[in-house]
Design an enzyme around this catalytic site. Structure first.
Site, mmCIF file in Angstrom:
data_model
loop_
_atom_site.group_PDB
_atom_site.id
_atom_site.type_symbol
_atom_site.label_atom_id
_atom_site.label_comp_id
_atom_site.label_asym_id
_atom_site.label_seq_id
_atom_site.Cartn_x
_atom_site.Cartn_y
_atom_site.Cartn_z
ATOM 1 N N LYS A 32 4.918 6.248 12.434
ATOM 2 C CA LYS A 32 5.473 4.893 12.560
ATOM 3 C C LYS A 32 6.714 4.690 11.689
ATOM 4 O O LYS A 32 7.633 3.987 12.089
ATOM 5 C CB LYS A 32 4.424 3.824 12.255
ATOM 6 C CG LYS A 32 4.088 3.644 10.790
ATOM 7 C CD LYS A 32 3.101 2.522 10.582
ATOM 8 C CE LYS A 32 2.700 2.403 9.126
ATOM 9 N NZ LYS A 32 3.733 1.873 8.258
ATOM 10 N N THR A 33 6.750 5.311 10.510
ATOM 11 C CA THR A 33 7.926 5.150 9.635
ATOM 12 C C THR A 33 9.165 5.739 10.308
ATOM 13 O O THR A 33 10.246 5.146 10.280
ATOM 14 C CB THR A 33 7.685 5.819 8.267
ATOM 15 O OG1 THR A 33 6.475 5.295 7.710
ATOM 16 C CG2 THR A 33 8.829 5.547 7.313
ATOM 17 N N ASP A 215 6.389 -4.414 9.360
ATOM 18 C CA ASP A 215 5.546 -3.229 9.211
ATOM 19 C C ASP A 215 4.146 -3.671 8.784
ATOM 20 O O ASP A 215 3.977 -4.744 8.199
ATOM 21 C CB ASP A 215 6.169 -2.317 8.142
ATOM 22 C CG ASP A 215 5.522 -0.943 8.103
ATOM 23 O OD1 ASP A 215 4.797 -0.595 9.049
ATOM 24 O OD2 ASP A 215 5.746 -0.206 7.119
ATOM 25 N N GLU A 216 3.133 -2.842 9.071
ATOM 26 C CA GLU A 216 1.731 -3.136 8.692
ATOM 27 C C GLU A 216 1.332 -4.542 9.159
ATOM 28 O O GLU A 216 0.733 -5.325 8.397
ATOM 29 C CB GLU A 216 1.544 -2.998 7.167
ATOM 30 C CG GLU A 216 1.899 -1.634 6.604
ATOM 31 C CD GLU A 216 0.902 -0.539 6.938
ATOM 32 O OE1 GLU A 216 -0.042 -0.797 7.720
ATOM 33 O OE2 GLU A 216 1.086 0.594 6.456
ATOM 34 N N GLN A 246 -6.893 -0.327 11.522
ATOM 35 C CA GLN A 246 -6.754 -0.167 10.069
ATOM 36 C C GLN A 246 -6.615 -1.516 9.360
ATOM 37 O O GLN A 246 -6.077 -1.586 8.255
ATOM 38 C CB GLN A 246 -5.548 0.725 9.750
ATOM 39 C CG GLN A 246 -5.720 2.159 10.223
ATOM 40 C CD GLN A 246 -4.588 3.053 9.768
ATOM 41 O OE1 GLN A 246 -4.494 3.410 8.591
ATOM 42 N NE2 GLN A 246 -3.718 3.429 10.696
ATOM 43 N N ARG A 602 -7.441 9.827 6.506
ATOM 44 C CA ARG A 602 -6.540 10.248 5.420
ATOM 45 C C ARG A 602 -6.464 11.776 5.365
ATOM 46 O O ARG A 602 -5.541 12.328 4.780
ATOM 47 C CB ARG A 602 -7.041 9.767 4.039
ATOM 48 C CG ARG A 602 -7.159 8.272 3.796
ATOM 49 C CD ARG A 602 -5.964 7.490 4.209
ATOM 50 N NE ARG A 602 -6.106 7.003 5.582
ATOM 51 C CZ ARG A 602 -5.106 6.597 6.337
ATOM 52 N NH1 ARG A 602 -3.881 6.640 5.884
ATOM 53 N NH2 ARG A 602 -5.313 6.167 7.572
#
Length: 669
Positions: A32-33, A215-216, A246, A602
């Protein structure tokens, strides 16, 4: 310049989007970044929007810095003016520009949590309530903030709390005005009030920003959503990136409905799913996908590993007898991972509750394995750092909160009674606290204490210039800072207050770290008063420029602290009922399951899970069993070791027997 090179088709579609609402559902490890950076850069490069017409709202200063840096590397000077930062830093910047409109001075302060608690406790003293001592300040602050935001107080709070919050809310807001400060909640609430009372401010922002990105997005709360809507209302060029799977911060106000309802709330919304995972092996993702599929309220999404062709181990589940055995197992496992080429820094140990970390920490210490606890107390939450942030702040932006904190720290003979006298005088004469301190004679303060106050205020007055220019204090800013701290008597004070030498060293180390951060900050900008002002704002917003330093240490952290991170090997400790979902904190089962999913995703190569047969709770040993989240998935997705260890293979068995026989045959000395 091609902004689509190396991207998959879904990423290309997201990066190529120009106008209208867009929801990018970015699964864990889906790049995503890269998408955010490429889309931002392309908009600038293709002149769809200038850099200063784009705003990117994030949840950490670190991610904002990374985005700006990566865009600048690709488009050069044309990236100047791009606004990327947290919601709170956006609010602070907006309030700094419009301070008169909200009735604050140009140098207003921002209260952190401990300062907010101090204000509420002070206000409690004024309330006539025979049982007020039993009230929890943090709970009251939460309720006051709900009322400030125009929300209703949820069911479950005692009537006394409700009533007290209603009484304290106007007093608290009035106190903030008197002190000339706002708080963290105000950095979100005040901009919304500003938009309502001064629509021209909102109109100006809507004209300035033609592209809004968030973002997020799954972590946004109601106030943040209102801010986003306001900014994007005119043109609807709103791109949000997030993953409903998430969303793990409901307990602190995040509204999962923001991301779930986004396609319905914004007309002609385009939805793009990023499901290709570049992080984890297929066996890890198989477990994660099955865990999260049990949640019903979600955007359907299945992560597919791009490493599916590679040989990979299944996640492993180890059943241990108790928490001591579990802690020893973690040490053995880390050592074993070392023999397979994993560094200490490649390994993370995650747990649901901080209390679990203590056993693991002591085992790592005994084994002399270096570790760091992430997501714990920030350096700027330490008393010593907060004291000196108040010193710097008071020297250039005087306010009552900072001055009260430091006027007798270290002790200068200016006790509580003196401070109270000055406060009463200030209130009676309509003066601020600092002015009243200067008028100590009229306030009835004796000569000796008055001269001490004068001397201290004079010392503070020249503090900034001495820090920036006085080479007799040292050649570097950190040396000058430390010299000034010593000069104030603070170092001697720490020494007297510390019963052990090690305790003193730890406290003084905080001062040294603050000095180094301050020096790094000034060196990256310029030695001016304005730089010190920017430093204060950055530190108030917890923007530590040294947070990226990485050492070869095992990482210990809660599931919550691990979000956004990735590690080659992950150990999830205590996957038990009452820990996950948590008996006391896990009221929202879907959110607890999402937390487990975050932990699983993770891991890049190796995933190990543990649970115990018994655990000590409140001093009593109780039988426990595996979490329902583990029990509800197909057992074929992991390898289960009921006896807490892998069976020894033939080759390893022969090696062990050989070692044993060698020892037997060694001559006795």
């Amino acid at each position: 310049m091609s902004w689509l090179t190396g991207l998959n088709p879904e990423q290309c579609a997201a990066v190529s989007h120009n106008e209208g609402p867009l929801l990018i559902l970015a699964g864990a490890g889906s790049g995503k970044t890269t998408v955010l950076v490429s889309r931002t850069g392309r908009l600038i490069d293709e002149r769809i929007a200038k850099a200063n017409e784009i705003v990117v709202l994030t949840f950490t200063n670190k991610s904002a810095r990374e985005l700006k840096h990566r865009v600048q590397v690709k488009v050069g000077d044309r990236a100047k003016g791009l606004w990327a930062g947290t919601f709170h830093s956006f609010g602070l910047q907006l309030l700094r520009k419009n301070y008169k409109k909200i009735g604050l001075s140009s140098h207003f302060g921002v209260l952190d949590q401990s300062d907010t608690q101090a204000v509420v406790k002070e206000l409690l003293k004024e309330v006539k309530n025979s049982t007020k001592e039993k009230f929890d300040a943090d709970k009251l602050i939460n309720l006051i903030n709900l009322l400030r935001a125009g929300k209703s107080i949820p069911v479950g709070y005692l009537d006394e709390y409700h009533e007290l919050a209603e009484v304290l809310k106007p007093k608290y807001e009035a106190k903030l005005k008197t002190l000339g400060v706002t708080d963290f909640e105000g950095l979100l609430l005040e901009p919304l009030k500003l938009f309502k009372n001064h629509p021209e401010v909102l109109t100006g922002l809507q004209s300035q920003f033609s592209q809004i990105m968030v973002d997020e997005f799954q972590d946004t709360n109601i106030e943040q959503m209102k801010l986003i809507r306001s900014l994007a209302d005119r043109h609807q060029n709103l791109t949000v990136v997030g993953d409903d799977d998430q969303s793990i911060y409901g307990w602190r106000g995040a509204e999962i409905s923001n991301i779930l309802n986004f396609p319905h709330d914004f007309k002609n919304c385009k939805v793009i799913k990023l499901e290709r995972n570049y992080r984890s092996t297929s066996t890890i993702l198989d477990l994660g996908n099955e865990v999260i599929a049990k949640n019903k309220k979600r955007h359907g999404k299945v992560l597919i590993s791009t490493k599916s062709g590679q040989k990979s181990d299944k996640p492993e589940v180890f059943v241990l007898e108790n928490e001591d055995e579990e802690a020893d197992f973690v040490v053995r496992e880390i050592k074993m991972l070392g023999t397979q080429g994993f560094l200490f820094s490649d390994v993370a140990v995650l747990y649901r509750s901080n209390t679990q970390g203590g056993f693991i920490e002591s085992s790592l210490r005994r084994a002399q394995i270096p570790y760091a606890i992430s997501g714990g107390t920030s350096i700027f939450d330490r008393k010593e750092a907060k004291d000196w942030l108040a010193y710097i702040k008071q020297s250039i932006w005087p306010d009552e909160v900072s001055l009260r904190r430091i006027i007798n720290t270290p002790p200068r003979g200016i006790g509580e009674q003196t401070i109270e006298k000055i406060s009463e005088f200030a209130e009676a004469n309509g003066q601020d606290f600092q002015t009243a301190c200067k008028n100590w004679r009229e306030a009835g303060i004796n000569e000796k204490q008055g001269e001490t106050i004068d001397s201290f205020l004079r010392w503070l007055w020249v503090f900034p210039q001495r820090l920036l220019d006085d080479t007799t204090l040292g050649n570097t800013y950190s040396e000058r800072f430390e010299k000034l701290v010593r000069e104030s008597g603070y170092r001697d004070h720490l020494s007297k207050m510390s019963t052990e030498g090690l305790m003193f060293e730890k406290k003084w180390q905080v001062i040294e770290i603050v000095g180094r951060i301050l020096e790094s900050f000034i060196n990256k900008r310029s030695p001016e008063i304005d730089t010190l002002k920017d430093f204060i704002d950055a530190m108030l917003l917890r923007d530590d420029p040294n947070e990226d330093d990485k050492k070869n240490q095992v990482q210990l952290m809660t599931f919550h602290a691990s979000k956004g991170l990735e590690f080659p090997a992950v150990i999830l400790a205590g996957i038990e009922e009452d820990l996950l979902p948590h008996k006391r904190l896990g009221g929202d089962l879907d959110e607890e399951r999402r937390l487990f999913y975050v932990g699983i995703t993770r891991a890049q190569k190796k995933l190990i899970l543990t649970y115990c047969r018994q655990r000590k709770k409140m001093g009593v040993i109780k039988g426990v069993f595996a979490s329902r989240f583990l029990r509800e998935v197909n057992e074929d997705l992991y390898t289960n070791f009921e006896h807490g260890a892998r069976p020894v293979t033939g080759e390893a068995r022969e090696s062990l027997v050989g070692d044993f026989l060698k020892k037997l045959n060694q001559p006795r000395t």
